[in-house]
Motif scaffolding. Structure first.
Motif, PDB file in Angstrom:
ATOM      1  N   PRO A 154       0.764  -1.029  -0.059  1.00 43.47           N
ATOM      2  CA  PRO A 154       0.348   0.047  -0.199  1.00 43.47           C
ATOM      3  C   PRO A 154       0.607   0.896  -0.269  1.00 43.47           C
ATOM      4  O   PRO A 154       2.070   1.312   0.825  1.00 43.47           O
ATOM      5  N   ALA A 155       0.454   2.648  -0.127  1.00 46.53           N
ATOM      6  CA  ALA A 155       0.640   3.396  -0.552  1.00 46.53           C
ATOM      7  C   ALA A 155       0.461   4.074   1.505  1.00 46.53           C
ATOM      8  O   ALA A 155      -0.222   3.918   2.049  1.00 46.53           O
ATOM      9  N   ALA A 156       1.159   4.938   1.484  1.00 46.41           N
ATOM     10  CA  ALA A 156       1.445   5.699   2.706  1.00 46.41           C
ATOM     11  C   ALA A 156       0.377   6.929   3.055  1.00 46.41           C
ATOM     12  O   ALA A 156       0.178   8.066   1.637  1.00 46.41           O
ATOM     13  N   GLN A 157      -0.571   6.915   3.181  1.00 48.49           N
ATOM     14  CA  GLN A 157      -1.223   8.043   3.910  1.00 48.49           C
ATOM     15  C   GLN A 157      -1.079   8.949   3.684  1.00 48.49           C
ATOM     16  O   GLN A 157      -1.722  10.315   3.618  1.00 48.49           O
ATOM     17  N   THR A 158      -0.311   9.148   4.964  1.00 52.56           N
ATOM     18  CA  THR A 158      -0.175  10.906   5.996  1.00 52.56           C
ATOM     19  C   THR A 158       1.878  11.361   5.351  1.00 52.56           C
ATOM     20  O   THR A 158       2.428  11.696   5.819  1.00 52.56           O
ATOM     21  N   ARG A 159       1.758  10.885   3.928  1.00 51.48           N
ATOM     22  CA  ARG A 159       3.341  11.858   2.989  1.00 51.48           C
ATOM     23  C   ARG A 159       3.129  11.781   2.165  1.00 51.48           C
ATOM     24  O   ARG A 159       1.499  11.649   1.696  1.00 51.48           O
ATOM     25  N   ASP A 160       3.405  12.836   1.210  1.00 54.30           N
ATOM     26  CA  ASP A 160       3.387  12.511   0.021  1.00 54.30           C
ATOM     27  C   ASP A 160       4.472  11.939  -1.244  1.00 54.30           C
ATOM     28  O   ASP A 160       5.194  11.351  -0.643  1.00 54.30           O
ATOM     29  N   LYS A 161       4.183  12.506  -2.266  1.00 53.53           N
ATOM     30  CA  LYS A 161       5.036  12.142  -3.780  1.00 53.53           C
ATOM     31  C   LYS A 161       6.529  11.398  -3.419  1.00 53.53           C
ATOM     32  O   LYS A 161       7.380  11.229  -3.911  1.00 53.53           O
ATOM     33  N   ASN A 162       6.796  13.156  -2.541  1.00 55.48           N
ATOM     34  CA  ASN A 162       8.681  12.976  -2.603  1.00 55.48           C
ATOM     35  C   ASN A 162       8.983  12.360  -1.522  1.00 55.48           C
ATOM     36  O   ASN A 162      10.532  11.946  -1.519  1.00 55.48           O
ATOM     37  N   ALA A 163       8.017  11.441  -0.793  1.00 58.35           N
ATOM     38  CA  ALA A 163       8.524  10.740   0.615  1.00 58.35           C
ATOM     39  C   ALA A 163       9.250   9.426  -0.756  1.00 58.35           C
ATOM     40  O   ALA A 163      10.643   8.804  -0.015  1.00 58.35           O
TER      41      ALA A 163
ATOM     42  N   ILE B 228       1.622  -1.508 -10.971  1.00 63.42           N
ATOM     43  CA  ILE B 228       1.894  -0.534 -10.199  1.00 63.42           C
ATOM     44  C   ILE B 228       0.445   0.531 -10.832  1.00 63.42           C
ATOM     45  O   ILE B 228       0.690   0.959 -11.949  1.00 63.42           O
ATOM     46  N   ASP B 229       0.181   1.096  -9.679  1.00 62.00           N
ATOM     47  CA  ASP B 229      -1.437   2.140  -9.763  1.00 62.00           C
ATOM     48  C   ASP B 229      -0.598   3.211  -9.363  1.00 62.00           C
ATOM     49  O   ASP B 229      -0.207   3.512  -8.682  1.00 62.00           O
ATOM     50  N   SER B 230      -0.306   4.031 -11.287  1.00 62.83           N
ATOM     51  CA  SER B 230       0.066   5.758 -10.874  1.00 62.83           C
ATOM     52  C   SER B 230      -0.867   6.586 -10.693  1.00 62.83           C
ATOM     53  O   SER B 230      -2.107   6.290 -10.615  1.00 62.83           O
ATOM     54  N   PRO B 231      -0.681   7.659  -9.767  1.00 58.64           N
ATOM     55  CA  PRO B 231      -1.393   8.586  -9.614  1.00 58.64           C
ATOM     56  C   PRO B 231      -1.864   9.769 -10.651  1.00 58.64           C
ATOM     57  O   PRO B 231      -1.065   9.204 -11.693  1.00 58.64           O
ATOM     58  N   ALA B 232      -2.931  10.397 -10.544  1.00 61.63           N
ATOM     59  CA  ALA B 232      -3.426  10.629 -11.459  1.00 61.63           C
ATOM     60  C   ALA B 232      -2.388  11.952 -11.772  1.00 61.63           C
ATOM     61  O   ALA B 232      -1.209  12.242 -10.830  1.00 61.63           O
ATOM     62  N   GLY B 233      -2.141  12.895 -13.009  1.00 61.85           N
ATOM     63  CA  GLY B 233      -1.097  13.452 -13.227  1.00 61.85           C
ATOM     64  C   GLY B 233       0.164  13.203 -14.010  1.00 61.85           C
ATOM     65  O   GLY B 233       0.328  12.549 -14.055  1.00 61.85           O
ATOM     66  N   ILE B 234       0.616  14.561 -14.191  1.00 59.78           N
ATOM     67  CA  ILE B 234       2.363  13.857 -14.535  1.00 59.78           C
ATOM     68  C   ILE B 234       3.576  14.277 -13.939  1.00 59.78           C
ATOM     69  O   ILE B 234       4.318  14.758 -14.486  1.00 59.78           O
ATOM     70  N   GLU B 235       3.108  15.132 -12.533  1.00 63.86           N
ATOM     71  CA  GLU B 235       4.141  14.953 -11.600  1.00 63.86           C
ATOM     72  C   GLU B 235       5.404  14.032 -11.144  1.00 63.86           C
ATOM     73  O   GLU B 235       5.388  13.333 -11.276  1.00 63.86           O
TER      74      GLU B 235
ATOM     75  N   SER C 286       6.263   5.914 -10.821  1.00 68.23           N
ATOM     76  CA  SER C 286       5.527   4.667 -11.274  1.00 68.23           C
ATOM     77  C   SER C 286       6.321   4.360 -12.755  1.00 68.23           C
ATOM     78  O   SER C 286       6.217   3.011 -12.913  1.00 68.23           O
ATOM     79  N   ILE C 287       6.509   5.610 -13.676  1.00 69.28           N
ATOM     80  CA  ILE C 287       6.848   4.951 -14.896  1.00 69.28           C
ATOM     81  C   ILE C 287       8.108   4.329 -15.212  1.00 69.28           C
ATOM     82  O   ILE C 287       8.678   3.579 -15.792  1.00 69.28           O
ATOM     83  N   ALA C 288       9.139   4.540 -13.505  1.00 67.81           N
ATOM     84  CA  ALA C 288      10.749   4.761 -13.596  1.00 67.81           C
ATOM     85  C   ALA C 288      11.140   2.770 -14.122  1.00 67.81           C
ATOM     86  O   ALA C 288      11.422   2.480 -14.603  1.00 67.81           O
ATOM     87  N   PRO C 289      10.261   2.677 -12.969  1.00 67.16           N
ATOM     88  CA  PRO C 289      10.815   0.847 -13.493  1.00 67.16           C
ATOM     89  C   PRO C 289      10.026   0.545 -14.849  1.00 67.16           C
ATOM     90  O   PRO C 289      10.453  -1.409 -14.391  1.00 67.16           O
TER      91      PRO C 289
END
Lengths: 225, 264
Positions: free
Chosen positions: B88-97, B119-126, B132-135
């Motif tokens: 799972p993803a962390a809910q209390t952090r952000d993408k930069n973690a 891998i379930d990518s988030p919306a957006g292109i940031e 998510s696309i790196a691997p």
């Protein structure tokens, strides 16, 4: 410090500007990385632009640098250089390629006297949303120009494909510039200082040529005879 | 079989990325493959809810990356399928973690034991998208037959091309053949006409999707249901099988489509 001659860093209005000295790209790159590792706090959160001079950098070079920087909280937002390869690579990644809005120095360029530079940029692919191509001469696209893509050319624009995005030909005021496409349904089209919105297409698409005739933008169907 | 990392992305939000990941993962795991899903949407996690595993989360992907747990400890086993796992993803952090190279490292570790890593990518292109696309070995773009979603898909395809990623495949989700017939919805052909990438799946609109995601039971596991069947078909195509497209008014469209693809 040995790397001071390789890279110079100064503060500009939009963040930090890194200028590169004379050395190979791998050397310069590791000098920059070393510098950042030494002072991570200074660089944290910075907006960084890179002046590469005449050096030729490929997309992959810029990607790996951008990812390195972004992992340290640094945003690479501009890459400035005189090589068109570097400029195209930067534009493909959505990076800025000019640091400031055109200064008076740019306005002294000859305007509207035909295209000084009779060269053309060859684009051998479909331009998708978010791509922007700026070129002082002509632009030829072998592929489609999708909605959300932009072409700004000093000269004419020829599209061997569908034009559904934005095109500005004769951007420096050249009224001789024209736009041709196999299917002409642009979001918006500009020639020199004139702006046109394409009417909704009726029937089958046909190749068309757009130019300024008597001060107005006019589209003509292109015929063999 | 060598393992494969598949990233599901879209640009626009709400088009069905997470639903797609949950269903493809379930369909692949039901075939006896070992599947690990990673939720890349740090800060806005959903995949755990759709898979019905929310209450079992102890560690998450940020805990792995920051070394607070071993990878195995953060892998939650599915309730029904013993070969299906969720990180799972962390809910209390952000993408930069998490960074792109963290994701590459994590996936390389998972390749040792899993057949499929989704891998379930988030919306957006940031940042979250880049993580998510790196691997990714393969990228699936989900879109809906509506203009704004297709435009965003086009933008994402352009970014992938610029980064020299493998050519993505397209899933058109929430297709409603009746609306297409009335001329109120983009057809498969309209979407293909703009995007021009390989279509790997067409999923019909189906209210069971919402019911299933509220229950936390992926509908690809049910025998019936057209959307579930569509997801199972995509899973088979990922496995390299030739599966004809379902008849949702689409056969003639598909024939024309394959002709187009061959023509290029």
């Amino acid at each position: 410090m040995s790397d001071t001659s390789l890279i110079q860093i100064k503060g500009i209005r939009d963040g930090l500007l890194v200028s590169l000295g004379e050395a190979s790209w791998p050397e310069l790159r590791s000098a920059l990385q070393e510098r950042i590792e030494q002072q991570p706090v200074f660089f944290q959160g910075a907006n960084l632009s890179l002046d590469v001079g005449s050096r030729v950098l490929e997309v992959s070079d810029l990607i790996s640098l951008r990812d390195f920087l972004s992992e340290r909280g640094i945003r690479l937002w501009a890459v400035v250089g005189s090589s068109s390869v570097t400029e195209n690579a930067a534009q493909l990644l959505g990076l800025a390629t000019r640091l400031f809005k055109p200064t008076p120095q740019v306005e002294t360029l000859p305007v509207a006297k035909g295209i000084e530079d009779e060269t053309a940029l060859w684009v051998n692919k479909t331009l998708r949303s978010g791509t922007r191509i700026e070129f002082a001469g002509h632009v030829i696209v072998f592929g489609d120009v999708n909605p959300g893509a932009e072409i700004v050319a000093g000269g004419s624009v020829i599209i061997w494909g569908r034009l559904r995005g934005f095109v500005h030909a004769g951007a420096q005021g050249n009224k001789e510039a024209m736009v041709c496409a196999l299917d002409l349904s642009p979001t918006q089209l500009r020639l020199a200082d004139e702006i046109a919105l394409a009417p909704k297409r009726q029937g089958k698409s046909q190749p068309e040529v757009v130019r300024i005739i008597n001060g107005q933008i006019q589209a003509e169907t292109w015929n063999f005879d | 079989m060598t393992s494969k990392v598949i990233t599901v992305t879209s640009g626009k939000g709400g088009v069905g990325k997470t639903t797609t990941v949950a269903n493809l993962a379930a369909a692949l795991a039901a075939d006896g493959k070992k599947v690990v899903c990673i939720d890349g949407d740090i800060g806005l996690r959903n995949l755990d809810v759709i898979m019905g595993l929310e209450n079992r989360i102890v560690y998450d992907v940020v805990d792995i990356v920051e070394g607070r747990c071993r990878t195995r400890q953060a892998m939650i086993r599915d309730k029904r399928l013993p070969d299906l796992f969720l990180i799972p993803a962390a809910q209390t952090r952000d993408k930069n973690a998490v960074s792109p190279s963290d994701m590459v490292r994590l996936c390389n570790e998972l390749r040792e034991e899993a057949d499929w890593i989704l891998i379930d990518s988030p919306a957006g292109i940031e940042r979250g998208f880049r993580n998510s696309i790196a691997p990714a070995d393969e990228i699936l773009i989900v879109t809906n037959p509506e203009m704004s979603a297709v435009r965003d898909a086009d933008r994402v395809i352009g970014l992938l091309e610029a980064e020299e990623k493998p050519a993505p495949s397209l899933i058109i989700n929430r297709m409603n053949p009746d609306m297409v017939k009335r001329g109120d919805m983009l057809s498969v052909e309209d979407v293909y006409d703009l995007l021009r990438i390989n279509v790997i799946g067409i999923v019909p609109e189906d209210e069971n999707v919402i019911i299933a995601s509220n229950r936390g039971t992926p509908l690809a596991l049910d025998g019936k249901g057209r959307a579930g069947q569509a997801f199972r078909n995509i899973a088979h195509r990922l496995n390299g099988e030739e599966v004809p497209f379902m008849d949702l008014e689409a056969r003639s469209i598909w024939e024309r489509l394959t002709k187009l693809t061959r023509g290029r």
